[in-house]
Structure formats: structure tokens, C-alpha cells
Design an enzyme around this catalytic site. Structure first.
Site, mmCIF file in Angstrom:
data_model
loop_
_atom_site.group_PDB
_atom_site.id
_atom_site.type_symbol
_atom_site.label_atom_id
_atom_site.label_comp_id
_atom_site.label_asym_id
_atom_site.label_seq_id
_atom_site.Cartn_x
_atom_site.Cartn_y
_atom_site.Cartn_z
ATOM 1 N N HIS A 1 36.793 70.783 32.765
ATOM 2 C CA HIS A 1 37.929 70.774 33.390
ATOM 3 C C HIS A 1 37.820 69.497 34.282
ATOM 4 O O HIS A 1 37.010 69.443 35.203
ATOM 5 C CB HIS A 1 37.996 72.128 34.258
ATOM 6 C CG HIS A 1 39.318 72.178 34.754
ATOM 7 N ND1 HIS A 1 40.570 72.576 33.778
ATOM 8 C CD2 HIS A 1 39.955 72.294 36.048
ATOM 9 C CE1 HIS A 1 41.344 72.962 34.632
ATOM 10 N NE2 HIS A 1 41.293 72.794 36.154
ATOM 11 N N LYS B 1 50.145 73.528 35.144
ATOM 12 C CA LYS B 1 49.612 72.594 36.138
ATOM 13 C C LYS B 1 48.897 71.814 35.473
ATOM 14 O O LYS B 1 47.968 72.068 34.611
ATOM 15 C CB LYS B 1 48.891 73.432 37.181
ATOM 16 C CG LYS B 1 48.235 72.676 38.092
ATOM 17 C CD LYS B 1 47.781 73.396 39.222
ATOM 18 C CE LYS B 1 46.750 72.578 40.271
ATOM 19 N NZ LYS B 1 46.430 73.745 41.395
ATOM 20 N N LYS C 1 46.558 68.409 36.053
ATOM 21 C CA LYS C 1 45.629 67.306 36.760
ATOM 22 C C LYS C 1 45.838 66.201 36.597
ATOM 23 O O LYS C 1 45.993 65.582 35.434
ATOM 24 C CB LYS C 1 44.059 67.807 36.597
ATOM 25 C CG LYS C 1 43.735 69.268 37.041
ATOM 26 C CD LYS C 1 43.727 69.038 38.724
ATOM 27 C CE LYS C 1 43.473 70.493 39.140
ATOM 28 N NZ LYS C 1 43.689 70.562 40.803
ATOM 29 N N ASP D 1 48.999 68.332 40.093
ATOM 30 C CA ASP D 1 48.102 68.090 41.374
ATOM 31 C C ASP D 1 47.172 66.854 41.109
ATOM 32 O O ASP D 1 46.530 66.650 40.247
ATOM 33 C CB ASP D 1 47.259 69.458 41.285
ATOM 34 C CG ASP D 1 46.418 69.490 42.420
ATOM 35 O OD1 ASP D 1 45.555 70.690 42.654
ATOM 36 O OD2 ASP D 1 46.588 68.591 43.276
ATOM 37 N N GLU E 1 51.904 68.671 43.863
ATOM 38 C CA GLU E 1 50.749 69.268 44.561
ATOM 39 C C GLU E 1 50.017 68.177 45.329
ATOM 40 O O GLU E 1 49.333 67.471 44.426
ATOM 41 C CB GLU E 1 49.992 70.214 43.868
ATOM 42 C CG GLU E 1 48.947 71.082 44.743
ATOM 43 C CD GLU E 1 48.208 72.261 43.915
ATOM 44 O OE1 GLU E 1 48.738 72.420 42.891
ATOM 45 O OE2 GLU E 1 47.162 72.466 44.349
ATOM 46 N N ASP F 1 48.248 71.479 49.711
ATOM 47 C CA ASP F 1 47.149 72.165 49.335
ATOM 48 C C ASP F 1 45.808 71.832 50.263
ATOM 49 O O ASP F 1 45.624 72.451 51.238
ATOM 50 C CB ASP F 1 46.682 71.885 47.818
ATOM 51 C CG ASP F 1 45.381 72.930 47.377
ATOM 52 O OD1 ASP F 1 44.774 72.767 46.413
ATOM 53 O OD2 ASP F 1 44.890 73.664 48.258
ATOM 54 N N LYS G 1 45.114 79.941 49.560
ATOM 55 C CA LYS G 1 43.769 80.031 48.559
ATOM 56 C C LYS G 1 42.904 80.997 49.598
ATOM 57 O O LYS G 1 42.637 80.746 50.912
ATOM 58 C CB LYS G 1 43.054 78.960 48.376
ATOM 59 C CG LYS G 1 43.890 77.850 47.294
ATOM 60 C CD LYS G 1 43.050 76.648 47.015
ATOM 61 C CE LYS G 1 43.636 75.922 45.983
ATOM 62 N NZ LYS G 1 43.012 74.624 45.670
ATOM 63 N N GLU H 1 48.589 80.754 40.407
ATOM 64 C CA GLU H 1 47.736 80.224 39.348
ATOM 65 C C GLU H 1 46.269 81.008 39.456
ATOM 66 O O GLU H 1 45.285 80.185 39.166
ATOM 67 C CB GLU H 1 47.496 78.662 39.614
ATOM 68 C CG GLU H 1 46.729 78.686 41.132
ATOM 69 C CD GLU H 1 46.511 77.042 41.560
ATOM 70 O OE1 GLU H 1 46.983 76.093 40.808
ATOM 71 O OE2 GLU H 1 45.867 76.822 42.394
#
Ligand code: MUC
Ligand code: MG
Length: 373
Positions: free
Chosen positions: A22, A167, A169, A198, A224, A249, A273, A327
Site C-alpha cells: 500500500h 480513494k 493515494k 488523498d 483529501e 484529515d 478517525k 472508508e
């Protein structure tokens, strides 16, 4: 019936492999370190919390190693011996001993909530105002991937779990290359699903003002945290000038941060979160501030495993302010589980686990397998 006493707090670090790397803006995760916190009460009830950051120190500075030290050395002595029913008082008193370190506090606070709910034999959500929905939309996130791989993964996730929003990255490479990769991916899906990006706060103001309009033109639906957490003036400028909703965020790691974003009108959506905010109580405060100012809340993740994800689901199911979906896909990114009953994902949604506490229960063989020696 007197409330049980908090008798023991134990921690262990799990290193759980991911289904694929990831890739974030400045870090690539191949496994997810998770601090598993277990709280034991005098009536035999036990609860679990997870200390998790997205991959490591790059996101906000805390790591499972720092969290373990804070929980064991500083928070535990201020918690053992207290009544399981006085969680708000315990969390309040922690501020006398530990400043900041919210990811660590969240891990223990959530384990306390889970333990007490199990002791009362009620769902965790019942300690948070009660569940008013049983499922929520669930976005899937792709790390930074070459176009062909990204298209294949989007198609696979639509087919397997019915995801309708994705989403992406960004922030790791040359902005122009990154942007054209995203634009081509959005174009390839021909409006069948929605896309958000994001950048994890890694673009500067000029890069954002130059390239975010290109992403807006390409049809990206949400930006984001494109720019650094503390620069609310630039986040406001992006929010005001480009017209695509902006989600804060890294800029919102506390209720006070949320108030600052509201005062500056720096965002349209707040990523809630339960990890970065320091737990369920602080997340409720943060959501209340955002909601009062007309900002939407999104049930966001730090890539928690099943215990942490389940706790966040109980939070989202009991918080009407969470109107921008979730998410909370973390457990699906892990190659293997470590609970007996996995969280259910289907038709683009995630379902709140039933049963006492978080509703997910430990698989000790799997936990032992992933425990860092
Ligand atoms: C973040 O910054 O949002 C959530 C999903 C993902 O891929 O990264 C995390 C952390
Ligand atoms: Mg983010």
C-alpha cells in the site's frame, strides 16, 4: 450491581501482512503493525483496542512502539484499579500524565469501552447513544499504482464487494505524472464509480493551485488533505477557489483542530478517525463541532484491523453527523484475520457487527501467529 474494577491491561504488537503493498506519498506499507491492547475486568470481561497508524511514523509521528510505551508506562498506572464505568473520568485524568499521544490513548480508551460493554452484555454503540443504522457506505482505497493495475483493482473491487467510490493515494511522484495517471484512471471507468484523492499533506500551495483544477476537470469528487496540516489558510484558499469539496484529515487531530478548521472555513468535510482523535469520546466531540458548523463527517480509517474497525463502526452507527460514508475497509487489506467472526462487507457497504462490545472476538491462534517476538 457495582461496576467491575479494571484489573489488568496487556499489550502486544502484531505485524500483519497486507494483501499487496500500500503505497502512500512518502511510505510503502507491506504489512501493518498493530498494537493490540487488552483490558481485563474483575468480573472476567475483557475488551480490545488497537493502536494503529497508517503504516508508520510518517503519518503523524506515533508508532506502535511509542504507543506501547505510553500505554504501558504512563496510561496503565493511571487506569488500573478504577471502575470500568468511569471511562470519561479516566480519560480526563490521563491529561494529567500524558500530553497529546492520541493514537495511544485511543487504543486503551476503546479497549475500556469494549470491556465495559461486554461486562454489561450490550453492543458498544449502546454506550455511545445507540445504533441508528446497521451499515454504512464503504470506499476502497488504492495505493499509488500504475494505471493498468489500478483499473484492474477497481474492476475487481466493484465485482467482489460492489464498491461505488474509490480513494486514490497521490503525492509520491512528479505531480504532473501523478495527475495524468489519476485523470486516465477516472476516464477509464467512464463515470461508473466516483473517485477521491488523498495527498497526505505532501503538496505545497503552488502545486495544489496548479494541479488540483486539473483533477477537478477530470471529475475527481473530493480532495483529501492536499497541503500541510497547519496551513489552514492554504486549505481555505483551495476550498474556496476550486469548488471541489475538501476533506481535512491531518489538519483535524482533536476537537480544537476541528474548531480551528470551522473558524477558518478551511474544509467541507472532516475525516473522523477514532485513532488519531484519541478515542470515541474525543471523536464524538469533534463530530459535534463539525456538524454544528455544517461540515460533513466521514468515517475514516488508519488501516485498523478488525477490533479497531469494529469500534469505529459502532461510533459511526451511533453518530448521525457521519453523513459522508466511510472508508472502514482496513480488515480487507490484511492478508489474514485474527478474529473469529469477520466484519461483513458487501454491496459497497460495511455492516456493524452484532453482539456484546465491538461484536468481534479474538482468534488467539492467529493473534499468537502475528505477535512480534
Ligand atoms: C489516510 O491518510 O487517510 C486511509 C486510507 C488509506 O489508504 O490511508 C489511510 C490514511
Ligand atoms: Mg488521509
Amino acid at each position: 450491581m457495582p461496576a467491575p474494577i479494571i484489573e489488568a491491561i496487556e499489550t502486544r504488537i502484531l505485524d500483519v501482512p497486507l494483501i499487496r503493498p500500500h503505497k502512500f506519498a512518502t511510505f510503502t506499507a507491506n504489512e501493518q503493525p498493530i498494537l493490540l491492547v487488552q483490558v481485563k475486568l474483575s468480573d472476567g470481561a475483557t475488551g480490545f483496542g488497537e493502536g494503529v497508524v497508517p503504516g508508520g511514523a510518517w503519518w503523524g509521528g506515533e508508532t506502535v512502539e511509542t504507543m506501547q510505551a505510553i500505554v504501558e508506562k504512563y496510561l496503565t498506572p493511571a487506569t488500573i484499579g478504577r471502575k470500568a464505568s468511569e471511562i470519561s473520568g479516566i480519560v480526563h485524568d490521563w491529561e494529567r500524565h500524558v500530553a497529546n499521544m492520541r493514537f495511544a490513548k485511543a487504543a486503551l480508551e476503546i479497549a475500556l469501552f469494549d470491556a465495559y460493554a461486554r461486562s454489561l452484555n450490550i453492543p458498544l454503540a449502546d454506550l455511545l447513544g445507540g445504533k441508528f443504522r446497521d451499515s454504512l457506505d464503504c470506499t476502497w482505497a488504492l495505493g499509488v499504482l500504475p494505471l493498468e493495475q489500478a483499473v484492474a483493482e477497481v474492476e475487481e473491487r466493484i465485482a467482489s464487494h460492489g464498491h461505488q467510490s474509490f480513494k486514490l493515494k497521490m503525492g509520491s511522484g512528479d505531480p504532473a505524472t501523478d495527475v495524468s495517471r489519476i485523470a486516465e484512471l477516472v476516464d477509464a471507468l467512464e463515470g461508473r464509480v466516483s473517485f477521491r484523492i488523498d495527498i497526505n499533506a505532501r503538496w505545497d500551495r503552488l502545486t495544489s493551485l496548479r494541479f488540483l483544477p486539473v483533477l477537478a476537470e477530470a471529475g475527481v469528487e473530493l480532495f483529501e488533505q492536499p497541503t500541510p496540516a497547519d496551513d489552514l489558510d492554504t486549505l481555505r484558499e483551495i476550498t474556496q477557489r476550486i469548488g471541489v469539496p475538501v476533506m481535512a484529515d491531518e489538519s483535524v487531530c482533536s476537537p480544537a483542530d476541528a474548531l480551528a478548521v470551522v473558524k477558518k472555513q478551511a474544509a467541507d468535510v472532516v475525516a473522523i478517525k477514532t485513532t488519531k482523535l484519541g478515542g470515541l469520546i474525543e471523536s464524538k466531540k469533534t463530530a459535534a463541532i463539525a456538524e454544528t458548523a455544517g461540515l460533513a463527517c466521514h468515517g475514516a480509517t488508519s488501516l485498523e484491523g478488525p477490533f479497531g474497525t469494529a469500534a469505529s463502526l459502532h461510533f459511526c452507527a451511533s453518530t448521525p453527523a457521519v453523513t459522508y460514508g466511510t472508508e472502514l475497509f482496513g480488515p480487507m487489506l490484511l492478508k489474514e484475520t485474527y478474529v473469529e467472526n469477520d466484519i461483513e462487507y458487501r454491496d459497497g457497504k460495511v455492516f456493524v457487527p452484532e453482539g456484546p462490545g465491538t461484536g468481534v472476538n479474538p482468534d488467539w491462534d492467529q493473534i499468537d501467529k502475528f505477535t512480534r517476538k
